[in-house]
Design an enzyme around this catalytic site. Sequence first.
Site, PDB file in Angstrom:
ATOM      1  N   ASN A 139      91.249  48.055  29.351  1.00 44.75           N
ATOM      2  CA  ASN A 139      92.256  47.032  29.623  1.00 44.75           C
ATOM      3  C   ASN A 139      92.463  46.197  28.344  1.00 44.75           C
ATOM      4  O   ASN A 139      91.549  45.523  27.868  1.00 44.75           O
ATOM      5  CB  ASN A 139      91.724  46.175  30.783  1.00 44.75           C
ATOM      6  CG  ASN A 139      92.601  44.985  31.084  1.00 44.75           C
ATOM      7  OD1 ASN A 139      93.042  44.276  30.185  1.00 44.75           O
ATOM      8  ND2 ASN A 139      92.833  44.751  32.356  1.00 44.75           N
ATOM      9  N   ASP A 160      82.969  42.714  35.913  1.00 47.54           N
ATOM     10  CA  ASP A 160      83.626  42.851  37.210  1.00 47.54           C
ATOM     11  C   ASP A 160      84.008  41.451  37.648  1.00 47.54           C
ATOM     12  O   ASP A 160      83.260  40.499  37.411  1.00 47.54           O
ATOM     13  CB  ASP A 160      82.703  43.512  38.238  1.00 47.54           C
ATOM     14  CG  ASP A 160      83.506  44.024  39.434  1.00 47.54           C
ATOM     15  OD1 ASP A 160      84.526  44.710  39.214  1.00 47.54           O
ATOM     16  OD2 ASP A 160      83.152  43.715  40.577  1.00 47.54           O
ATOM     17  N   PHE A 178      97.891  36.680  35.305  1.00 51.34           N
ATOM     18  CA  PHE A 178      98.105  37.899  36.085  1.00 51.34           C
ATOM     19  C   PHE A 178      97.459  37.704  37.455  1.00 51.34           C
ATOM     20  O   PHE A 178      96.867  36.654  37.733  1.00 51.34           O
ATOM     21  CB  PHE A 178      97.493  39.114  35.364  1.00 51.34           C
ATOM     22  CG  PHE A 178      95.984  39.066  35.284  1.00 51.34           C
ATOM     23  CD1 PHE A 178      95.349  38.259  34.350  1.00 51.34           C
ATOM     24  CD2 PHE A 178      95.191  39.805  36.154  1.00 51.34           C
ATOM     25  CE1 PHE A 178      93.963  38.191  34.296  1.00 51.34           C
ATOM     26  CE2 PHE A 178      93.797  39.750  36.093  1.00 51.34           C
ATOM     27  CZ  PHE A 178      93.189  38.940  35.156  1.00 51.34           C
ATOM     28  N   LYS A 217      93.090  28.806  29.195  1.00 50.03           N
ATOM     29  CA  LYS A 217      92.371  29.572  30.214  1.00 50.03           C
ATOM     30  C   LYS A 217      91.055  30.131  29.660  1.00 50.03           C
ATOM     31  O   LYS A 217      90.014  30.029  30.313  1.00 50.03           O
ATOM     32  CB  LYS A 217      93.258  30.693  30.772  1.00 50.03           C
ATOM     33  CG  LYS A 217      92.619  31.390  31.960  1.00 50.03           C
ATOM     34  CD  LYS A 217      93.512  32.409  32.624  1.00 50.03           C
ATOM     35  CE  LYS A 217      92.682  33.271  33.571  1.00 50.03           C
ATOM     36  NZ  LYS A 217      93.372  34.482  33.983  1.00 50.03           N
ATOM     37  N   HIS A 273      86.319  31.866  34.217  1.00 46.96           N
ATOM     38  CA  HIS A 273      85.150  32.603  34.658  1.00 46.96           C
ATOM     39  C   HIS A 273      84.734  33.644  33.617  1.00 46.96           C
ATOM     40  O   HIS A 273      83.571  33.762  33.274  1.00 46.96           O
ATOM     41  CB  HIS A 273      85.462  33.271  36.006  1.00 46.96           C
ATOM     42  CG  HIS A 273      86.759  34.042  36.031  1.00 46.96           C
ATOM     43  ND1 HIS A 273      87.926  33.546  35.487  1.00 46.96           N
ATOM     44  CD2 HIS A 273      87.064  35.276  36.500  1.00 46.96           C
ATOM     45  CE1 HIS A 273      88.880  34.447  35.636  1.00 46.96           C
ATOM     46  NE2 HIS A 273      88.381  35.506  36.244  1.00 46.96           N
ATOM     47  N   ARG A 274      85.706  34.395  33.076  1.00 47.10           N
ATOM     48  CA  ARG A 274      85.388  35.456  32.116  1.00 47.10           C
ATOM     49  C   ARG A 274      84.900  34.850  30.802  1.00 47.10           C
ATOM     50  O   ARG A 274      83.932  35.325  30.208  1.00 47.10           O
ATOM     51  CB  ARG A 274      86.622  36.349  31.892  1.00 47.10           C
ATOM     52  CG  ARG A 274      86.304  37.676  31.240  1.00 47.10           C
ATOM     53  CD  ARG A 274      87.456  38.679  31.314  1.00 47.10           C
ATOM     54  NE  ARG A 274      87.738  39.080  32.675  1.00 47.10           N
ATOM     55  CZ  ARG A 274      88.783  38.647  33.393  1.00 47.10           C
ATOM     56  NH1 ARG A 274      89.662  37.830  32.876  1.00 47.10           N
ATOM     57  NH2 ARG A 274      88.944  39.047  34.630  1.00 47.10           N
TER      58      ARG A 274
HETATM   59  P1  IMP Z   1      88.495  43.980  37.753  1.00 50.18           P
HETATM   60  O1  IMP Z   1      87.402  43.035  37.332  1.00 50.18           O
HETATM   61  O2  IMP Z   1      89.214  44.560  36.593  1.00 50.18           O
HETATM   62  O3  IMP Z   1      88.015  44.959  38.761  1.00 50.18           O
HETATM   63  O4  IMP Z   1      89.626  43.110  38.453  1.00 50.18           O
HETATM   64  C1  IMP Z   1      89.427  42.419  39.613  1.00 50.18           C
HETATM   65  C2  IMP Z   1      90.663  41.782  40.171  1.00 50.18           C
HETATM   66  O5  IMP Z   1      90.365  40.405  40.385  1.00 50.18           O
HETATM   67  C3  IMP Z   1      91.913  41.766  39.315  1.00 50.18           C
HETATM   68  O6  IMP Z   1      92.678  42.911  39.518  1.00 50.18           O
HETATM   69  C4  IMP Z   1      92.618  40.537  39.851  1.00 50.18           C
HETATM   70  O7  IMP Z   1      93.254  40.843  41.055  1.00 50.18           O
HETATM   71  C5  IMP Z   1      91.482  39.603  40.166  1.00 50.18           C
HETATM   72  N1  IMP Z   1      91.189  38.715  39.026  1.00 50.18           N
HETATM   73  C6  IMP Z   1      90.100  38.730  38.230  1.00 50.18           C
HETATM   74  N2  IMP Z   1      90.180  37.798  37.263  1.00 50.18           N
HETATM   75  C7  IMP Z   1      91.371  37.191  37.459  1.00 50.18           C
HETATM   76  C8  IMP Z   1      92.039  36.148  36.749  1.00 50.18           C
HETATM   77  O8  IMP Z   1      91.593  35.617  35.730  1.00 50.18           O
HETATM   78  N3  IMP Z   1      93.250  35.803  37.229  1.00 50.18           N
HETATM   79  C9  IMP Z   1      93.809  36.376  38.327  1.00 50.18           C
HETATM   80  N4  IMP Z   1      93.235  37.356  39.011  1.00 50.18           N
HETATM   81  C10 IMP Z   1      92.011  37.751  38.586  1.00 50.18           C
END
Ligand code: IMP
Length: 196
Positions: free
Chosen positions: A9, A69, A152, A175, A180-181
């Site tokens: 990604n 995740d 997003f 942001k 969180h990230r």
């Molecule tokens: P993954 O960690 O790539 O599996 O994504 C998990 C899902 O959580 C994403 O597709 C979003 O739907 C949601 N998500 C995770 N972090 C965010 C964020 O920072 N903003 C909005 N949605 C989030």
Amino acid sequence: MRIILASNNKGKIKEVRQILDNPDLEIVTMEEAGVNIDIDENGTTFEENALIKARVVMEHTGCLTIADDSGLEVDAMNKEPGVYSARFMGYDTSYDIKNQAIIDRLEGLKGDDRSARFVCVIAAVFPDGTELTTRGTMEGIIAYHMDGENGFGYDPILYLPDMAKTSASLTAEEKNAISHRGKALRLMKDKLEKYM
Ligand code: IMP
């Protein structure tokens, strides 16, 4: 030190490179490492899923691997969609529909009863089998209406009381500083630096 990032990604890769910024760390994506596999994220916690991804890619490359995740937890929905955030209502359903469905589910609830958060877990797996995880959250409440054009996913419905706006109304820099990230990545950076 070479680190494989178990993701393709582009948004995440950019964020990880910005935050783990250290001349001693070379961040290589799965694609750059020549790893082309589909990983079944069948865990029930963010920690399990991040570790599943990092373990598989470490086994393919033999290199230290990090994976993340993340998702949205809504307290009034038993912390759903949680680890199923991307799959919630189907992968192909638009976020306008998913976001409106969550707003509708919380109809009649006010204030703290609308509490929710983004969660991110970063896992690191070393070639010797050592495993580390870090977790960051961004706390808020589910907004009454979608708002904001940035970001997003569920960003338009997570209202951040301290900022008096939704996550989708923050600039990328704002942001990253509170997300969180961003938090989980900075904690992982500190842990990794102790191993170098
Ligand atoms: P993954 O960690 O790539 O599996 O994504 C998990 C899902 O959580 C994403 O597709 C979003 O739907 C949601 N998500 C995770 N972090 C965010 C964020 O920072 N903003 C909005 N949605 C989030």
